[in-house]
Design a protein around this motif. Structure first.
Motif, PDB file in Angstrom:
ATOM      1  N   LEU A 104       0.846  -1.188   0.000  1.00  0.00           N
ATOM      2  CA  LEU A 104       0.000   0.000   0.000  1.00  0.00           C
ATOM      3  C   LEU A 104       0.880   1.236   0.000  1.00  0.00           C
ATOM      4  O   LEU A 104       1.657   1.459   0.923  1.00  0.00           O
ATOM      5  CB  LEU A 104      -0.902  -0.012   1.240  1.00  0.00           C
ATOM      6  CG  LEU A 104      -1.890   1.148   1.365  1.00  0.00           C
ATOM      7  CD1 LEU A 104      -2.919   1.114   0.236  1.00  0.00           C
ATOM      8  CD2 LEU A 104      -2.591   1.100   2.723  1.00  0.00           C
ATOM      9  N   ARG A 107      -2.227   6.239  -2.392  1.00  0.00           N
ATOM     10  CA  ARG A 107      -3.525   6.039  -3.038  1.00  0.00           C
ATOM     11  C   ARG A 107      -3.680   4.682  -3.719  1.00  0.00           C
ATOM     12  O   ARG A 107      -4.782   4.323  -4.130  1.00  0.00           O
ATOM     13  CB  ARG A 107      -3.727   7.136  -4.112  1.00  0.00           C
ATOM     14  CG  ARG A 107      -3.754   8.550  -3.585  1.00  0.00           C
ATOM     15  CD  ARG A 107      -3.510   9.553  -4.704  1.00  0.00           C
ATOM     16  NE  ARG A 107      -4.467   9.392  -5.778  1.00  0.00           N
ATOM     17  CZ  ARG A 107      -5.516  10.195  -5.969  1.00  0.00           C
ATOM     18  NH1 ARG A 107      -5.723  11.212  -5.148  1.00  0.00           N
ATOM     19  NH2 ARG A 107      -6.348  10.012  -6.974  1.00  0.00           N
ATOM     20  N   ASP A 108      -2.598   3.931  -3.889  1.00  0.00           N
ATOM     21  CA  ASP A 108      -2.632   2.724  -4.716  1.00  0.00           C
ATOM     22  C   ASP A 108      -1.939   1.546  -4.042  1.00  0.00           C
ATOM     23  O   ASP A 108      -1.245   1.690  -3.038  1.00  0.00           O
ATOM     24  CB  ASP A 108      -1.926   2.981  -6.060  1.00  0.00           C
ATOM     25  CG  ASP A 108      -2.557   4.109  -6.845  1.00  0.00           C
ATOM     26  OD1 ASP A 108      -3.759   4.025  -7.137  1.00  0.00           O
ATOM     27  OD2 ASP A 108      -1.839   5.071  -7.157  1.00  0.00           O
ATOM     28  N   VAL A 133      -6.730   0.587  -4.972  1.00  0.00           N
ATOM     29  CA  VAL A 133      -6.857  -0.254  -3.783  1.00  0.00           C
ATOM     30  C   VAL A 133      -8.220  -0.939  -3.735  1.00  0.00           C
ATOM     31  O   VAL A 133      -8.327  -2.136  -3.463  1.00  0.00           O
ATOM     32  CB  VAL A 133      -6.641   0.595  -2.511  1.00  0.00           C
ATOM     33  CG1 VAL A 133      -6.929  -0.209  -1.256  1.00  0.00           C
ATOM     34  CG2 VAL A 133      -5.223   1.138  -2.481  1.00  0.00           C
ATOM     35  N   ALA A 134      -9.288  -0.195  -4.019  1.00  0.00           N
ATOM     36  CA  ALA A 134     -10.645  -0.701  -3.805  1.00  0.00           C
ATOM     37  C   ALA A 134     -11.057  -1.784  -4.794  1.00  0.00           C
ATOM     38  O   ALA A 134     -11.974  -2.560  -4.512  1.00  0.00           O
ATOM     39  CB  ALA A 134     -11.648   0.453  -3.860  1.00  0.00           C
ATOM     40  N   GLY A 139      -5.418  -4.929  -2.545  1.00  0.00           N
ATOM     41  CA  GLY A 139      -5.871  -3.737  -1.838  1.00  0.00           C
ATOM     42  C   GLY A 139      -6.982  -4.045  -0.865  1.00  0.00           C
ATOM     43  O   GLY A 139      -6.993  -3.572   0.282  1.00  0.00           O
ATOM     44  N   LEU A 143      -6.988  -3.518   3.242  1.00  0.00           N
ATOM     45  CA  LEU A 143      -8.017  -2.712   3.904  1.00  0.00           C
ATOM     46  C   LEU A 143      -8.828  -3.546   4.886  1.00  0.00           C
ATOM     47  O   LEU A 143      -9.175  -3.082   5.979  1.00  0.00           O
ATOM     48  CB  LEU A 143      -8.949  -2.084   2.866  1.00  0.00           C
ATOM     49  CG  LEU A 143      -8.364  -0.983   1.979  1.00  0.00           C
ATOM     50  CD1 LEU A 143      -9.472  -0.362   1.133  1.00  0.00           C
ATOM     51  CD2 LEU A 143      -7.671   0.094   2.805  1.00  0.00           C
ATOM     52  N   GLU A 152     -13.494   6.384   5.672  1.00  0.00           N
ATOM     53  CA  GLU A 152     -12.291   5.985   4.943  1.00  0.00           C
ATOM     54  C   GLU A 152     -12.645   5.105   3.746  1.00  0.00           C
ATOM     55  O   GLU A 152     -12.030   5.218   2.684  1.00  0.00           O
ATOM     56  CB  GLU A 152     -11.338   5.253   5.883  1.00  0.00           C
ATOM     57  CG  GLU A 152     -10.695   6.154   6.922  1.00  0.00           C
ATOM     58  CD  GLU A 152      -9.922   5.376   7.974  1.00  0.00           C
ATOM     59  OE1 GLU A 152      -8.887   5.884   8.436  1.00  0.00           O
ATOM     60  OE2 GLU A 152     -10.352   4.264   8.340  1.00  0.00           O
ATOM     61  N   THR A 155     -13.633   7.244   0.969  1.00  0.00           N
ATOM     62  CA  THR A 155     -12.461   7.866   0.343  1.00  0.00           C
ATOM     63  C   THR A 155     -11.805   6.916  -0.648  1.00  0.00           C
ATOM     64  O   THR A 155     -11.462   7.305  -1.770  1.00  0.00           O
ATOM     65  CB  THR A 155     -11.443   8.289   1.417  1.00  0.00           C
ATOM     66  OG1 THR A 155     -12.033   9.258   2.276  1.00  0.00           O
ATOM     67  CG2 THR A 155     -10.191   8.885   0.767  1.00  0.00           C
ATOM     68  N   TRP A 156     -11.624   5.647  -0.251  1.00  0.00           N
ATOM     69  CA  TRP A 156     -10.994   4.669  -1.141  1.00  0.00           C
ATOM     70  C   TRP A 156     -11.831   4.463  -2.399  1.00  0.00           C
ATOM     71  O   TRP A 156     -11.284   4.357  -3.504  1.00  0.00           O
ATOM     72  CB  TRP A 156     -10.781   3.343  -0.420  1.00  0.00           C
ATOM     73  CG  TRP A 156      -9.701   3.386   0.609  1.00  0.00           C
ATOM     74  CD1 TRP A 156      -9.838   3.263   1.963  1.00  0.00           C
ATOM     75  CD2 TRP A 156      -8.303   3.594   0.380  1.00  0.00           C
ATOM     76  NE1 TRP A 156      -8.621   3.379   2.585  1.00  0.00           N
ATOM     77  CE2 TRP A 156      -7.663   3.577   1.634  1.00  0.00           C
ATOM     78  CE3 TRP A 156      -7.533   3.799  -0.763  1.00  0.00           C
ATOM     79  CZ2 TRP A 156      -6.288   3.751   1.776  1.00  0.00           C
ATOM     80  CZ3 TRP A 156      -6.152   3.958  -0.627  1.00  0.00           C
ATOM     81  CH2 TRP A 156      -5.548   3.938   0.629  1.00  0.00           C
TER      82      TRP A 156
END
Length: 252
Positions: A104, A107-108, A133-134, A139, A143, A152, A155-156
């Motif tokens: 991680l 952002r990625d 990530v999502a 990712g 998470l 959060e 946001t992802w």
């Protein structure tokens, strides 16, 4: 031969790894470590000065920012890839699938290493490549182990260009799968023809890495993905890499 004062200081740091964000009192820490309060007070003062430990307004102690710098070094591209490459080889040998190690980064998820199977692979990837990530199994695995707040999660999801209406629900579902079963999956979401299963890894207790196996969607039924997750967990446990742990466990 060991130096008693150094041994005690490291014992304090190691014990604080298991303490939650609220921290621990001096009295409790003395009981847990077996170090008398007077010696412990001096050890903590030294660790605070060097930012390995911090103390809040209520007097409770927890790990300080220097431990984060150590984790950053430990998970640097070269260091992590070197330590875990044999694990990737073992997973690839047993599954005959493409195996990645990712970290991680802001952002990625960034690919640190990969091992390709002998059979043809219908996917292109490179070291240093990044992915949202999502939408990725790696990712989602990280998470899920971190258990982010609802804000959060939003946001992802917002970081994914043209995110589908289902993404928030899928991310939530996979984070729950990590907590209940120890792995995350994605089937045809990041790339329509491919599926992945990812398992999170923690460095000094902090989930920042993940290992994934990638395969064509036609091989990606849920029982097979679970079998791959089993293999990843087994290979990590067998390697017993110092400082690396799996922050979740596979359910029966």
């Amino acid at each position: 031969m060991t130096i008693a004062s150094v041994d005690k200081a490291l014992a304090v740091v190691e014990h604080l790894l298991a303490v939650d964000a609220e921290g621990v009192s001096l009295s409790r820490l003395a009981v847990d470590t077996g170090i008398n309060k007077s010696s412990l007070h001096h050890i903590l003062a030294t660790l605070r000065q060097r930012r390995w430990v911090e103390q809040d307004e209520s007097g409770r102690y927890r790990l300080g920012p220097m431990t984060g710098r150590m984790a950053t070094w430990w998970t640097s591209a070269n260091q992590a890839a070197s330590m875990l490459h044999p694990v990737l080889l073992a997973i690839c040998e047993r599954t005959h699938e493409l195996v990645h190690l990712g970290r991680l980064y802001e952002r990625d998820v960034v690919y640190l290493d990969k091992v390709e199977p002998d059979r043809p692979v219908r996917v292109w990837s490179r070291i240093g490549q990044s992915a949202p990530v999502a939408t990725t199994a790696m990712g989602r695995a990280i998470l899920g182990a971190r258990q982010p707040s609802a804000a959060e999660v939003e946001t992802w999801v917002s970081l994914v260009p043209e995110a589908s209406a289902e993404l928030r629900g899928r991310l939530t579902e996979e984070m729950q799968r990590v907590r209940s079963h120890g792995y995350a999956i994605e089937i045809g979401e990041d790339r329509p023809s491919l599926a992945c299963v990812g398992v999170p890894l923690a460095v000094a207790g902090v989930p920042v890495l993940a290992i994934s196996a990638t395969m064509p969607v036609e091989r990606a039924d849920l029982p097979h993905l679970r079998q791959i997750a089993d293999v990843i967990h087994e290979c990590i446990a067998a390697a017993d890499v110092e400082g690396i742990s799996v922050p979740v466990t596979l359910a029966d």
